[in-house]
Design a protein around this motif. Structure first.
Motif, PDB file in Angstrom:
ATOM      1  N   TYR A  50       0.330  -0.881  -0.083  1.00 11.27           N
ATOM      2  CA  TYR A  50      -0.377  -0.096   0.149  1.00 11.27           C
ATOM      3  C   TYR A  50       1.031   1.304  -0.026  1.00 11.27           C
ATOM      4  O   TYR A  50      -0.067   2.446   0.154  1.00 11.27           O
ATOM      5  CB  TYR A  50      -0.966   0.161   1.333  1.00 11.27           C
ATOM      6  CG  TYR A  50      -0.061  -0.527   2.422  1.00 11.27           C
ATOM      7  CD1 TYR A  50       0.890   0.805   2.875  1.00 11.27           C
ATOM      8  CD2 TYR A  50      -0.365  -1.804   2.865  1.00 11.27           C
ATOM      9  CE1 TYR A  50       1.209  -0.363   4.138  1.00 11.27           C
ATOM     10  CE2 TYR A  50       0.647  -2.110   3.675  1.00 11.27           C
ATOM     11  CZ  TYR A  50       1.206  -1.900   4.557  1.00 11.27           C
ATOM     12  OH  TYR A  50       1.628  -2.259   5.962  1.00 11.27           O
ATOM     13  N   LEU A  58      -8.441   4.409  -7.469  1.00 13.28           N
ATOM     14  CA  LEU A  58      -7.850   4.530  -6.728  1.00 13.28           C
ATOM     15  C   LEU A  58      -7.874   6.480  -6.588  1.00 13.28           C
ATOM     16  O   LEU A  58      -8.525   7.467  -5.999  1.00 13.28           O
ATOM     17  CB  LEU A  58      -6.847   4.272  -5.930  1.00 13.28           C
ATOM     18  CG  LEU A  58      -6.199   5.351  -5.014  1.00 13.28           C
ATOM     19  CD1 LEU A  58      -7.038   4.975  -4.012  1.00 13.28           C
ATOM     20  CD2 LEU A  58      -4.641   4.330  -4.413  1.00 13.28           C
ATOM     21  N   HIS A 113      -3.629   6.443   2.586  1.00 11.00           N
ATOM     22  CA  HIS A 113      -3.801   5.246   1.862  1.00 11.00           C
ATOM     23  C   HIS A 113      -3.515   4.635   2.483  1.00 11.00           C
ATOM     24  O   HIS A 113      -4.174   3.357   1.848  1.00 11.00           O
ATOM     25  CB  HIS A 113      -3.296   6.233   0.369  1.00 11.00           C
ATOM     26  CG  HIS A 113      -2.811   4.583  -0.494  1.00 11.00           C
ATOM     27  ND1 HIS A 113      -2.124   3.283  -0.639  1.00 11.00           N
ATOM     28  CD2 HIS A 113      -3.579   4.003  -1.083  1.00 11.00           C
ATOM     29  CE1 HIS A 113      -2.235   3.290  -1.510  1.00 11.00           C
ATOM     30  NE2 HIS A 113      -3.477   3.188  -1.544  1.00 11.00           N
ATOM     31  N   SER A 114      -2.512   4.401   3.105  1.00 11.83           N
ATOM     32  CA  SER A 114      -1.826   2.928   3.539  1.00 11.83           C
ATOM     33  C   SER A 114      -3.112   2.409   5.135  1.00 11.83           C
ATOM     34  O   SER A 114      -3.550   1.590   5.248  1.00 11.83           O
ATOM     35  CB  SER A 114      -0.498   3.020   4.650  1.00 11.83           C
ATOM     36  OG  SER A 114       0.585   3.800   3.449  1.00 11.83           O
ATOM     37  N   CYS A 117      -6.042   0.769   3.007  1.00 11.94           N
ATOM     38  CA  CYS A 117      -6.024  -0.403   2.285  1.00 11.94           C
ATOM     39  C   CYS A 117      -5.688  -1.243   3.815  1.00 11.94           C
ATOM     40  O   CYS A 117      -6.365  -1.952   3.468  1.00 11.94           O
ATOM     41  CB  CYS A 117      -4.909  -0.092   1.643  1.00 11.94           C
ATOM     42  SG  CYS A 117      -4.966   1.382   0.324  1.00 11.94           S
ATOM     43  N   GLN A 120      -9.503  -1.630   5.091  1.00 10.44           N
ATOM     44  CA  GLN A 120     -10.054  -2.527   4.550  1.00 10.44           C
ATOM     45  C   GLN A 120     -10.257  -3.802   4.378  1.00 10.44           C
ATOM     46  O   GLN A 120     -11.180  -4.378   4.825  1.00 10.44           O
ATOM     47  CB  GLN A 120     -10.478  -2.179   2.960  1.00 10.44           C
ATOM     48  CG  GLN A 120     -11.206  -2.301   2.838  1.00 10.44           C
ATOM     49  CD  GLN A 120     -11.785  -1.199   0.852  1.00 10.44           C
ATOM     50  OE1 GLN A 120     -11.893  -0.387   1.069  1.00 10.44           O
ATOM     51  NE2 GLN A 120     -10.585  -1.942   0.027  1.00 10.44           N
ATOM     52  N   SER A 158      -8.450  -5.359  -1.363  1.00 11.00           N
ATOM     53  CA  SER A 158      -7.251  -4.657  -1.352  1.00 11.00           C
ATOM     54  C   SER A 158      -6.726  -2.934  -1.524  1.00 11.00           C
ATOM     55  O   SER A 158      -6.097  -2.395  -0.984  1.00 11.00           O
ATOM     56  CB  SER A 158      -5.608  -4.928  -1.161  1.00 11.00           C
ATOM     57  OG  SER A 158      -6.028  -5.445  -3.317  1.00 11.00           O
ATOM     58  N   VAL A 159      -7.588  -2.478  -2.781  1.00 14.44           N
ATOM     59  CA  VAL A 159      -7.755  -0.624  -3.146  1.00 14.44           C
ATOM     60  C   VAL A 159      -9.232  -0.286  -2.580  1.00 14.44           C
ATOM     61  O   VAL A 159     -10.222  -0.660  -2.046  1.00 14.44           O
ATOM     62  CB  VAL A 159      -8.063  -1.125  -4.428  1.00 14.44           C
ATOM     63  CG1 VAL A 159      -7.916   0.590  -5.155  1.00 14.44           C
ATOM     64  CG2 VAL A 159      -6.361  -2.176  -4.680  1.00 14.44           C
ATOM     65  N   ILE A 160      -8.847   0.705  -1.669  1.00 19.66           N
ATOM     66  CA  ILE A 160      -9.691   1.600  -1.659  1.00 19.66           C
ATOM     67  C   ILE A 160     -11.031   1.978  -2.127  1.00 19.66           C
ATOM     68  O   ILE A 160     -10.974   2.312  -3.600  1.00 19.66           O
ATOM     69  CB  ILE A 160      -8.599   3.044  -1.434  1.00 19.66           C
ATOM     70  CG1 ILE A 160      -7.678   3.034   0.117  1.00 19.66           C
ATOM     71  CG2 ILE A 160     -10.490   3.584  -0.786  1.00 19.66           C
ATOM     72  CD1 ILE A 160      -7.365   4.097   0.722  1.00 19.66           C
TER      73      ILE A 160
END
Length: 440
Positions: A50, A58, A113-114, A117, A120, A158-160
């Motif tokens: 991430y 994204l 972002h991290s 991710c 989630q 794995s992606v927002i």
């Protein structure tokens, strides 16, 4: 010494059963359902995939977060950095983008972002293990935590993505309807403010659980339900979603493992209270995604409820007296998480890469625009970089990646950005090349 003697005695007296009882005494059952969660958390620390943007969708969500950071009230209700000067209506309710903007303000874009991710993934696994263990016991929770990773679209986990939180919020709502209706109204409302799929699922889920017993819940959900339906029908005409067009991967084969446990699980819980709400959610999501020609995402969004009830199937199979049944069940449970964990282990991103800017190869373009344009300037950018320019710099862009609103016309600007032969070319209004920027 006493502990060693006790252990040997247990093994001698009861064989494998003694080992199980001894381990169970040493490890509280309340912890056992979360073993998959702990394993994945450790992998996320070891292999930080991430650290950089990882998916085209994204860009859209980062643009929305940037808009809220710059003009909070305007950004909550309108997407204005792209398609200048008119902008466009929101694609999703803004709750997740508001959280992302807050984290961005607090610790920077990489931190935001991290954090999102990791949240989630772990929140999805926690919900699967927690709800399944509360309903069906700790073995079911353990199995559900592994099964929820058996998805046809690992990228959407794995992606927002706002839609990835809808299964979590819906399953929690179903659970809380029998535990605390006020909390169920809260999770349902959060879903309505997260993604428009909630507008066609949350109310039917509550209705499926019973109208009279949930009348107060429905009344509490109604304001948000009416608000966002009114917004989408007036501003957009109708909710719409980007089409993926038949995504296929090895994840489809692993998803068969989830179906192997999940479908019988639905049958086993057919007489329980959660059955009708979960089935209502699953059927509505699948039908909606078939209509949007995006069945792969539909199956991804039903993976969590299938994993919850599939945990019950797995726990029943693990209690079977046949060693062959137990062995096959164990192999299938472990294999259910293979594709997702393999992505983490094989990623070429490591903690040493944290010195590379979050924008990665686009960072030189960001530096150029920060230097040669002001915060109120408008630029034109080709489709491949339009959203990136907007979220990296906060500049308004007269073009964008997704379908433009009615009446929009692209307008060349003093700064026009193209991506050609792997480089970024900047041209002026007379189409003269002003700069050629090499990516990082």
């Amino acid at each position: 010494m006493y502990n060693k003697v006790t252990m040997k005695s247990a093994i001698h007296d009861s064989g494998a059963g003694g080992i199980r009882e001894t381990l169970r005494a040493r490890i509280p059952p309340s912890i056992l359902p979360y073993i998959p969660l702990v394993i994945i958390a450790l992998l996320l620390i070891i292999k930080p995939y991430y650290l950089f943007p990882t998916h085209g969708d994204l860009d859209f969500h980062l643009v929305r977060a940037r808009e809220i950071m710059i003009k909070p009230l305007h950004g909550l209700l309108w997407d204005y950095l792209v398609y200048h000067p008119m902008g466009r209506p929101l694609g999703h309710p803004p709750l997740l983008h508001l959280i992302l903007a807050g984290l961005w303000t607090l610790g920077g874009v990489r931190f935001a972002h991290s954090f999102m991710c990791i949240l989630q993934i772990l929140l999805t696994m926690f919900t699967a293990s927690w709800v399944s263990s509360r309903w069906y016991g700790w073995r079911a929770g353990l199995v559900a935590g592994a099964l929820v990773l058996a998805s046809p679209r690992p990228d959407t986990l794995s992606v927002i993505m706002p839609a990835a939180y809808i299964p979590v919020l819906v399953v929690l709502t179903v659970y809380l309807l029998s535990e605390d209706r006020l909390s169920a109204a809260v999770t349902g409302t959060l879903a309505l403010w997260t993604h428009f799929i909630a507008l066609i699922t949350v109310i039917p889920v509550v209705l499926a659980d019973g109208v009279r017993r949930n009348l107060r819940v429905l009344l509490l959900l109604l304001p948000s339900f009416i608000l966002w339906w009114a917004y989408f029908l007036t501003a957009r005409g109708a909710p719409s979603e980007s089409m993926s067009g038949g995504y296929f991967s090895i994840g489809w084969f692993v998803f068969l493992v989830l179906l192997y446990f999940g479908v019988p699980g639905l049958y086993l819980v057919r007489n329980r209270r959660e059955f009708r709400p979960l089935v209502a959610y699953i059927l509505i999501v699948l039908l909606a995604e078939v209509l949007f020609d995006d069945l792969s995402r539909g199956l991804q969004y039903v993976a969590l409820p299938l994993a919850v009830v599939g945990g019950y199937t797995g726990s029943r199979l693990l209690e079977n007296p046949s060693w062959a049944v137990r062995l096959v069940t164990g192999i299938l449970i472990v294999s259910s998480a293979v594709v997702f964990t393999e992505q983490l282990l094989l990623t070429d991103i490591d903690w040493s890469d944290i010195d590379i800017p979050f924008e990665n190869r686009y960072y030189p373009l960001k530096e150029y625009l920060d230097t040669h344009t002001g915060p109120h300037d408008v630029v034109w950018a080709s489709n491949s970089v339009a959203d990136k320019v907007a979220w990296m710099t906060g500049r308004r862009v007269s073009n964008g990646r997704y379908g433009p609103p009615p009446g929009f016309r692209e307008t060349p600007q003093e700064v026009n950005i193209y991506e050609e032969n792997g480089r970024f070319v900047v041209r002026d209004l007379k189409n003269r090349t002003v700069a050629v920027i090499n990516p990082l």
